[in-house]
Design an enzyme around this catalytic site. Sequence first.
Site, PDB file in Angstrom:
ATOM      1  N   ALA A  76       0.848  -1.191   0.000  1.00  0.00           N
ATOM      2  CA  ALA A  76       0.000   0.000   0.000  1.00  0.00           C
ATOM      3  C   ALA A  76       0.885   1.243   0.000  1.00  0.00           C
ATOM      4  O   ALA A  76       1.834   1.323   0.765  1.00  0.00           O
ATOM      5  CB  ALA A  76      -0.912   0.025   1.225  1.00  0.00           C
ATOM      6  N   CYS A  77       0.591   2.170  -0.889  1.00  0.00           N
ATOM      7  CA  CYS A  77       1.314   3.440  -0.921  1.00  0.00           C
ATOM      8  C   CYS A  77       0.298   4.576  -0.898  1.00  0.00           C
ATOM      9  O   CYS A  77      -0.885   4.340  -1.119  1.00  0.00           O
ATOM     10  CB  CYS A  77       2.191   3.529  -2.168  1.00  0.00           C
ATOM     11  SG  CYS A  77       1.264   3.589  -3.710  1.00  0.00           S
ATOM     12  N   PRO A  78       0.737   5.803  -0.615  1.00  0.00           N
ATOM     13  CA  PRO A  78      -0.223   6.899  -0.454  1.00  0.00           C
ATOM     14  C   PRO A  78      -1.168   7.106  -1.639  1.00  0.00           C
ATOM     15  O   PRO A  78      -2.372   7.275  -1.454  1.00  0.00           O
ATOM     16  CB  PRO A  78       0.664   8.119  -0.248  1.00  0.00           C
ATOM     17  CG  PRO A  78       1.906   7.587   0.356  1.00  0.00           C
ATOM     18  CD  PRO A  78       2.104   6.239  -0.275  1.00  0.00           C
TER      19      PRO A  78
END
Lengths: 358, 106
Positions: B8-10
């Site tokens: 998960a990334c921003p």
Amino acid sequence: MLKKLQQALMTGVSYMLPFIVIAGMTIAVTGMWTQYINPDTVAINTLNGFAWTIMDLIPAIFAAYVAYAIGDKAAIAPGFVGGYIASQPLIEGTAASGFLGAMVAGVIAGYLVAYSKKIKVPEFLESIKKTLFIPVITGWIVYVLMTYPVAMTIGELNEFIINNLITLSEAPQYAFLLGAILSAMCAFDMGGPLNKIAITFVFAVWNDPSGIGFVVNAAVFPGIMVPALSVGIAALIAKSKFSDEEIKMAPPSILSGIVGITEATLPYAFQDPIRVIGSNMIGAAVGGAIMMGYGVSTSGVSGIFGLPMASNIFMFILSIVVGVGISVLLQITLKKRKQPTSSSEEKNDDDLDFEITI
Amino acid sequence: MNIIAITACPTGVAHTFMAKKALENAALKLGHNIKVETQGATGIENEITEEEVKKADILILAVEVGIAKKERFETIKKVNIPIATAIKSAEALIRKTEEKLKDTQK
């Protein structure tokens, strides 16, 4: 602790982004309509007004999800409450504490909830604690803190920052520097933490009525668009200096650059970090300097979508083109001829360090 | 090894899925089973089930944001790494994880 905070802020940014996209694009499209087609369409003006309402909610959304990352689901409500107050000060004489205030609200709400979950109560009170005590009491505490001390201190600070930003952006000799720095930050890690700090800074002043948000917004466009565009174009021009795979990725990379997905640059940067990132940062910095030096503003977000709403379309295009030009030129000159394929992939094996935890 | 992983990334459009691919390729190459759940812009995809958590030896968390439904993983051993590590050196990551896991079992 610091890592947790950073992760919380990124979570806030992550959940806030879709709202910014809706609000920004709506303002951009309705603005275009009023500017070029008909200034008095009631439906369009209503929509534009509503987009600004969404804009005012953004600090609340941000705070809610910062809180969520720290204190889980129960922290969303108090976080939202606090973030809302950050954008709409409740008592006279206090200023909106904006994004900074929302950050504080989210962190306070998050830790309050995380802490109160640990407080032991008799079994029969447990469910009441979850449904009643936690939301109401944390909500009240956040309300008081945000309405008085935070609005008074951080509200002041926020106003100070925004006023100074406006002064800076109106004085071209400083504005170009700010533009250069913001753009270079975006180009540096292509969607990573530094990039997000620059973007966060933009969103921090995004909903200020003075419109300063749209000026700094325009200033990061070269940072967003230049890297992916340049690596793609450079790969197509100087085929002997790029691997087959890099050349194959060039067209999608250019497309990503146009729509503002900086991450497409990553595979190129991993292969040859210093030359690729260095060139991109220099190109982006020059582009950002031109953009902000000429005070171009836009309410569009992400790549090409910023163009139609740019206050000066010509300068907008020019700053991107110049930025890309410089970066492409630098990459072509600096890059060495490709070596026979070696497995350079695993060389950073040793600095990998992590712990297994439960 | 049976590996489960979450990425998960921003922004949730690029890094998240690049990390997933890198982890899957690396696991395949090294002969491990892996299931990668992505928590990207559209929410959870390829969700890890309770059954899979039970079977798994290790959970790799390549996340830069707070993740949803983390209560599923309270009892499993985990590795926390920046998402860039998963993209850049997934193979080394998995190899090292295996070594470390062996050390802890001694």
